[in-house]
Write a protein that holds these residues in place. Structure first.
Motif, mmCIF file in Angstrom:
data_model
loop_
_atom_site.group_PDB
_atom_site.id
_atom_site.type_symbol
_atom_site.label_atom_id
_atom_site.label_comp_id
_atom_site.label_asym_id
_atom_site.label_seq_id
_atom_site.Cartn_x
_atom_site.Cartn_y
_atom_site.Cartn_z
ATOM 1 N N PHE A 195 0.802 -1.022 0.137
ATOM 2 C CA PHE A 195 0.116 -0.288 0.066
ATOM 3 C C PHE A 195 0.448 1.358 0.191
ATOM 4 C CE2 PHE A 195 -2.793 -3.372 1.769
ATOM 5 C CZ PHE A 195 -4.121 -2.803 1.691
ATOM 6 N N ASP A 196 0.536 2.365 -0.778
ATOM 7 C CA ASP A 196 0.656 3.633 0.025
ATOM 8 C C ASP A 196 0.913 3.892 1.058
ATOM 9 O OD1 ASP A 196 1.499 3.961 -2.677
ATOM 10 O OD2 ASP A 196 -0.075 5.476 -3.268
ATOM 11 N N ARG A 197 1.941 4.379 1.779
ATOM 12 C CA ARG A 197 1.819 5.193 3.526
ATOM 13 C C ARG A 197 0.900 6.311 3.783
ATOM 14 N NH1 ARG A 197 7.229 6.327 5.635
ATOM 15 N NH2 ARG A 197 6.961 5.954 7.932
ATOM 16 N N SER A 198 -0.051 6.724 2.742
ATOM 17 C CA SER A 198 -0.840 7.430 2.676
ATOM 18 C C SER A 198 -2.265 6.523 3.328
ATOM 19 C CB SER A 198 -0.947 8.881 1.813
ATOM 20 O OG SER A 198 -1.128 8.015 0.668
ATOM 21 N N SER A 199 -2.434 5.865 2.553
ATOM 22 C CA SER A 199 -3.165 4.717 2.517
ATOM 23 C C SER A 199 -3.751 4.067 4.097
ATOM 24 C CB SER A 199 -3.730 4.081 1.665
ATOM 25 O OG SER A 199 -2.589 3.094 2.294
ATOM 26 N N ILE A 200 -3.261 4.541 5.102
ATOM 27 C CA ILE A 200 -2.577 4.110 6.504
ATOM 28 C C ILE A 200 -4.013 4.919 7.102
ATOM 29 C CG2 ILE A 200 -1.789 3.395 8.290
ATOM 30 C CD1 ILE A 200 -0.997 1.784 5.984
ATOM 31 N N SER A 201 -4.677 4.775 7.796
ATOM 32 C CA SER A 201 -5.710 5.023 8.294
ATOM 33 C C SER A 201 -5.476 5.507 9.813
ATOM 34 C CB SER A 201 -7.460 4.871 8.087
ATOM 35 O OG SER A 201 -8.528 5.703 8.948
ATOM 36 N N SER A 202 -5.552 4.769 10.959
ATOM 37 C CA SER A 202 -4.767 4.094 11.927
ATOM 38 C C SER A 202 -4.550 3.435 12.494
ATOM 39 C CB SER A 202 -6.557 3.905 12.832
ATOM 40 O OG SER A 202 -6.820 3.089 12.228
ATOM 41 N N VAL A 203 -3.686 3.599 13.298
ATOM 42 C CA VAL A 203 -2.737 2.296 13.620
ATOM 43 C C VAL A 203 -3.430 1.948 15.399
ATOM 44 C CG1 VAL A 203 -0.670 2.157 15.353
ATOM 45 C CG2 VAL A 203 -0.726 3.956 13.456
ATOM 46 N N THR A 204 -3.453 0.384 15.209
ATOM 47 C CA THR A 204 -4.307 0.112 16.648
ATOM 48 C C THR A 204 -3.319 -0.591 17.759
ATOM 49 O OG1 THR A 204 -4.302 -2.127 15.116
ATOM 50 C CG2 THR A 204 -6.082 -0.780 14.737
ATOM 51 N N SER A 205 -2.771 -0.985 17.484
ATOM 52 C CA SER A 205 -0.648 -1.188 18.381
ATOM 53 C C SER A 205 0.247 -0.876 17.730
ATOM 54 C CB SER A 205 -1.473 -2.584 19.000
ATOM 55 O OG SER A 205 -1.281 -3.145 18.032
ATOM 56 N N SER A 206 1.305 -0.219 18.431
ATOM 57 C CA SER A 206 2.264 -0.098 18.059
ATOM 58 C C SER A 206 3.407 -1.240 18.695
ATOM 59 C CB SER A 206 2.969 1.255 18.731
ATOM 60 O OG SER A 206 2.982 1.059 19.892
ATOM 61 N N ALA A 207 4.168 -1.114 17.715
ATOM 62 C CA ALA A 207 5.536 -2.184 17.561
ATOM 63 C C ALA A 207 6.168 -2.079 19.000
ATOM 64 C CB ALA A 207 6.713 -2.098 16.767
ATOM 65 N N ALA A 208 5.663 -1.202 20.509
ATOM 66 C CA ALA A 208 6.628 -1.636 21.439
ATOM 67 C C ALA A 208 5.730 -1.566 21.951
ATOM 68 C CB ALA A 208 6.502 0.540 21.712
ATOM 69 N N VAL A 209 4.223 -1.911 22.220
ATOM 70 C CA VAL A 209 3.139 -2.680 22.895
ATOM 71 C C VAL A 209 3.675 -4.343 22.656
ATOM 72 C CG1 VAL A 209 0.702 -3.081 23.499
ATOM 73 C CG2 VAL A 209 1.603 -0.605 22.976
ATOM 74 N N VAL A 210 3.212 -4.746 21.270
ATOM 75 C CA VAL A 210 3.409 -5.847 20.566
ATOM 76 C C VAL A 210 5.238 -6.176 21.407
ATOM 77 C CG1 VAL A 210 3.841 -7.570 19.308
ATOM 78 C CG2 VAL A 210 2.236 -5.388 19.310
ATOM 79 N N GLU A 211 6.047 -5.576 21.659
ATOM 80 C CA GLU A 211 7.556 -6.235 22.028
ATOM 81 C C GLU A 211 7.388 -6.460 23.826
ATOM 82 O OE1 GLU A 211 9.823 -3.593 20.597
ATOM 83 O OE2 GLU A 211 10.131 -3.940 18.352
ATOM 84 N N SER A 212 6.591 -5.529 24.369
ATOM 85 C CA SER A 212 6.212 -4.987 25.889
ATOM 86 C C SER A 212 5.329 -6.524 26.093
ATOM 87 C CB SER A 212 6.030 -4.240 26.266
ATOM 88 O OG SER A 212 4.161 -3.716 25.864
ATOM 89 N N ASP A 213 4.480 -6.813 25.491
ATOM 90 C CA ASP A 213 3.601 -8.024 25.276
ATOM 91 C C ASP A 213 4.201 -10.179 25.475
ATOM 92 O OD1 ASP A 213 1.579 -6.468 25.476
ATOM 93 O OD2 ASP A 213 0.804 -6.966 23.867
ATOM 94 N N LYS A 214 5.397 -9.888 24.690
ATOM 95 C CA LYS A 214 6.172 -10.497 24.498
ATOM 96 C C LYS A 214 7.196 -10.985 26.174
ATOM 97 C CE LYS A 214 6.365 -10.693 19.413
ATOM 98 N NZ LYS A 214 7.086 -10.752 18.845
#
Length: 107
Positions: free
Chosen positions: A88-107
Motif C-alpha cells: 500500500f501507499d503510506r498515505s493509505s494508512i488510516s490508523s494505528v491499532t497497536s504499536s510495535a512497542a506494545v507488541v514487544e512488551s507483551d512478549k
C-alpha cells in the motif's frame, strides 16, 4: 425635507468599520470552527504517518487490518495473514491499532 434626508445617513454612523464588521466576524467564526480543526487533524495524521514502524498493527482507509512487515518513505507492506502480504501507499494508512512497542512488551 431635503435637508433631513441628507443628514440621515451621517447620523447612523459606524462608517466603513460597521459595514465590514459582520464579514470579519464571519471569517473569524469560519476559521475557528472549520479551518483550524482541519489543520490540527492534518498535522496529527502527518505525525502518525511519520511515526509508523515495523510490526505496527494498522488499518487502511479501505478497512483492511494488517501488520507492517516492510516500510519505506512511500510504501508499506502489510501482512494480512500467514501467507498474504499486500503493498500500500503510506498515505493509505488510516490508523494505528497497536504499536510495535506494545507488541514487544507483551512478549
Amino acid at each position: 425635507m431635503w435637508q433631513l434626508a441628507a443628514e440621515a445617513p451621517a447620523a447612523g454612523g459606524l462608517g466603513a468599520i460597521g459595514t465590514f464588521l459582520p464579514i470579519i466576524l464571519m471569517f473569524a467564526v469560519l476559521y475557528f470552527l472549520m479551518i483550524r480543526p482541519q489543520q490540527k487533524r492534518s498535522k496529527e495524521r502527518n505525525t502518525m504517518l511519520g511515526a509508523l514502524k515495523k510490526n505496527d498493527k494498522v488499518v487502511t482507509i479501505g478497512g483492511l487490518h494488517g501488520t507492517i512487515v516492510e516500510i519505506t518513505d512511500d510504501i508499506v507492506v502489510l501482512k494480512v495473514n500467514d501467507a498474504t502480504k499486500l503493498t500500500f501507499d503510506r498515505s493509505s494508512i488510516s490508523s494505528v491499532t497497536s504499536s510495535a512497542a506494545v507488541v514487544e512488551s507483551d512478549k
